[in-house]
Design a protein around this motif. Structure first.
Motif, PDB file in Angstrom:
ATOM      1  N   LYS A   1     -14.978   4.285  19.355  1.00  0.00           N
ATOM      2  CA  LYS A   1     -15.535   3.389  18.320  1.00  0.00           C
ATOM      3  C   LYS A   1     -16.631   2.516  18.930  1.00  0.00           C
ATOM      4  CE  LYS A   1     -12.847   4.663  14.995  1.00  0.00           C
ATOM      5  NZ  LYS A   1     -13.397   5.538  13.970  1.00  0.00           N
TER       6      LYS A   1
ATOM      7  N   LEU B   1     -21.444   2.505  18.608  1.00  0.00           N
ATOM      8  CA  LEU B   1     -22.396   1.424  18.302  1.00  0.00           C
ATOM      9  C   LEU B   1     -23.694   1.674  19.044  1.00  0.00           C
ATOM     10  CD1 LEU B   1     -20.003  -1.667  18.583  1.00  0.00           C
ATOM     11  CD2 LEU B   1     -20.769  -0.525  16.499  1.00  0.00           C
TER      12      LEU B   1
ATOM     13  N   LEU C   1     -14.813  -8.085  11.466  1.00  0.00           N
ATOM     14  CA  LEU C   1     -15.525  -6.834  11.182  1.00  0.00           C
ATOM     15  C   LEU C   1     -15.452  -6.503   9.684  1.00  0.00           C
ATOM     16  CD1 LEU C   1     -14.427  -4.378  14.014  1.00  0.00           C
ATOM     17  CD2 LEU C   1     -16.783  -4.834  13.358  1.00  0.00           C
TER      18      LEU C   1
ATOM     19  N   LYS D   1     -18.443  -6.895   6.587  1.00  0.00           N
ATOM     20  CA  LYS D   1     -18.872  -5.742   5.799  1.00  0.00           C
ATOM     21  C   LYS D   1     -18.547  -5.953   4.316  1.00  0.00           C
ATOM     22  CE  LYS D   1     -20.299  -1.655   4.732  1.00  0.00           C
ATOM     23  NZ  LYS D   1     -21.730  -1.359   4.730  1.00  0.00           N
TER      24      LYS D   1
ATOM     25  N   LEU E   1     -18.971 -12.664  12.975  1.00  0.00           N
ATOM     26  CA  LEU E   1     -18.909 -11.348  13.607  1.00  0.00           C
ATOM     27  C   LEU E   1     -19.810 -11.306  14.846  1.00  0.00           C
ATOM     28  CD1 LEU E   1     -17.869  -8.471  13.671  1.00  0.00           C
ATOM     29  CD2 LEU E   1     -19.717  -7.820  12.118  1.00  0.00           C
TER      30      LEU E   1
ATOM     31  N   ALA F   1     -23.908  -6.730  14.982  1.00  0.00           N
ATOM     32  CA  ALA F   1     -23.386  -7.236  13.702  1.00  0.00           C
ATOM     33  C   ALA F   1     -24.196  -6.652  12.535  1.00  0.00           C
ATOM     34  CB  ALA F   1     -23.430  -8.759  13.684  1.00  0.00           C
TER      35      ALA F   1
ATOM     36  N   TYR G   1     -25.766  -3.872  12.645  1.00  0.00           N
ATOM     37  CA  TYR G   1     -25.449  -2.449  12.575  1.00  0.00           C
ATOM     38  C   TYR G   1     -24.174  -2.229  11.761  1.00  0.00           C
ATOM     39  CZ  TYR G   1     -24.263   2.300  13.836  1.00  0.00           C
ATOM     40  OH  TYR G   1     -23.930   3.623  13.770  1.00  0.00           O
ATOM     41  N   VAL G   2     -23.189  -3.106  11.976  1.00  0.00           N
ATOM     42  CA  VAL G   2     -21.935  -2.986  11.227  1.00  0.00           C
ATOM     43  C   VAL G   2     -22.212  -3.063   9.720  1.00  0.00           C
ATOM     44  CG1 VAL G   2     -19.721  -4.137  10.724  1.00  0.00           C
ATOM     45  CG2 VAL G   2     -20.464  -3.824  13.090  1.00  0.00           C
TER      46      VAL G   2
ATOM     47  N   MET H   1     -22.977   0.254   8.389  1.00  0.00           N
ATOM     48  CA  MET H   1     -21.947   1.293   8.471  1.00  0.00           C
ATOM     49  C   MET H   1     -21.238   1.445   7.121  1.00  0.00           C
ATOM     50  SD  MET H   1     -20.267   0.237  12.166  1.00  0.00           S
ATOM     51  CE  MET H   1     -18.757   1.201  12.051  1.00  0.00           C
TER      52      MET H   1
ATOM     53  N   ASP I   1     -15.679   3.350   7.862  1.00  0.00           N
ATOM     54  CA  ASP I   1     -15.858   3.360   9.315  1.00  0.00           C
ATOM     55  C   ASP I   1     -15.580   1.980   9.902  1.00  0.00           C
ATOM     56  OD1 ASP I   1     -16.499   6.006   9.243  1.00  0.00           O
ATOM     57  OD2 ASP I   1     -18.653   5.656   9.055  1.00  0.00           O
ATOM     58  N   VAL I   2     -15.974   0.931   9.172  1.00  0.00           N
ATOM     59  CA  VAL I   2     -15.716  -0.430   9.654  1.00  0.00           C
ATOM     60  C   VAL I   2     -14.216  -0.688   9.691  1.00  0.00           C
ATOM     61  CG1 VAL I   2     -16.096  -2.878   9.224  1.00  0.00           C
ATOM     62  CG2 VAL I   2     -17.937  -1.246   8.777  1.00  0.00           C
TER      63      VAL I   2
ATOM     64  N   PHE J   1     -12.695   1.049  12.621  1.00  0.00           N
ATOM     65  CA  PHE J   1     -12.987   0.307  13.851  1.00  0.00           C
ATOM     66  C   PHE J   1     -11.992  -0.845  13.987  1.00  0.00           C
ATOM     67  CE2 PHE J   1     -16.907  -1.110  16.502  1.00  0.00           C
ATOM     68  CZ  PHE J   1     -16.069  -1.495  17.536  1.00  0.00           C
TER      69      PHE J   1
END
Lengths: 200, 200
Positions: free
Chosen positions: A15, A19, A49, A53, B12, B31, B33-34, B37, B41-42, B45
């Motif tokens: 994981k 990145l 996380l 999101k 984050l 962060a 990049y998350v 996603m 997927d987050v 992770f």
């Protein structure tokens, strides 16, 4: 990794390695570091996380990332809504905010035109910019995309669209970076600095 | 970061920045990049983080990290239990396993003696090693700590304890790394390589 390693550790390493900019060696180091963290801190990380999101989306007005419907900058009373600074990414907004000298608002494109990579005008938030501007009361649009091929092409494309709407469009100045050494400046930068020289 | 940034994103970013070797710039990049996603997927992770921390602990025998009570190496039928390779970290076990040439078992100290940093013999898993050895049937203990001050001191300390128990103790060979260039070898390494020279 060899099968003597515990599976949850291998999964976590993978994981981290997924990145950007993190290779297998660093991913392994990070996974082992997580092992040494307190359980509560690991859970907080996991929650951060998912929360980031889940709760963050694009501002309905400027497309910057925010947890509100309209971001704090767009909903602020003290920002000048008639000046829009057009940038590629939310990180560029952060860079401008650090200067503390810009008091207008932003529009985040989330990309630059790049036909070779399949990024056309519909892939980035150009039409949202146009509809903001057709809403009226826009004095100036500052094209603040990066000074490279895609950035220039995107700025040029949008500027042409906006000029036909009768909006004043400007571009960030090119020149010598403050604190740089003239001797090491590349030709194009030095030429731009000379061309755009100012009276003293 | 300025307050125009969404709070979950700031949190984050700080979580990423708390990991070793990750600065604020990289943390911000990760962060963002998350944000790009997929939600699934987050969540995966986040689950991997908690699962790794929750399910992995030290092997009751060798102290390596594992999800079982006794790790696969200690519980393997084909490994030679009479040879114990003593290393500092689980990463060192991975390094040895990569060679595919070591068929004994390990003992992971989880640290090196460093009185200045408050790491004394009780802080690392020395007594677990001693009780393994007093269990009998140990032909050789290989001290495979790093070739630096703490690694040498720890190896020396443990070797003295083991010798008094009548156990054969060896140390990894020092010499030129394979593929290296003699001209660039440091004096100590070259001296060790000369001193430990072998018949051809």
């Amino acid at each position: 990794m060899a099968d003597h390693n515990a599976l949850p550790l291998i999964i976590l390493t993978e994981k981290f390695a997924s990145l950007p900019g993190i290779g297998m060696k660093t991913a392994q180091k990070l996974a082992y570091y997580v092992m040494s963290m307190e359980m509560k801190d690991v859970e907080d990380f996991a929650t951060a996380l998912v929360n980031a999101k889940k709760n963050i989306h694009k501002c309905k007005c400027c497309m910057n990332l925010t947890e509100r419907e309209i971001c704090p900058i767009c909903s602020s009373d003290v920002r000048n809504k008639s000046i829009i600074c057009v940038v590629e990414t939310p990180k560029d907004v952060t860079a401008f905010e650090r200067t503390r000298e810009y008091h207008g608002v932003y529009h985040v494109l989330h990309g630059l035109l790049s036909p070779a990579d399949g990024v056309n005008p519909d892939s980035i938030h150009i039409k949202e910019l146009l509809s903001r501007i057709s809403g009226g009361n826009i004095a100036e649009v500052i094209m603040a995309t990066n000074p490279n091929v895609e950035g220039d092409a995107t700025a040029m494309y949008i500027a042409n669209l906006l000029k036909s709407l009768g909006v004043k469009v400007t571009r960030l100045a090119f020149g010598l970076p403050v604190g740089s050494i003239l001797e090491y400046a590349d030709e194009v930068t030095l030429y731009k600095a000379l061309e755009n020289r100012n009276d003293m």
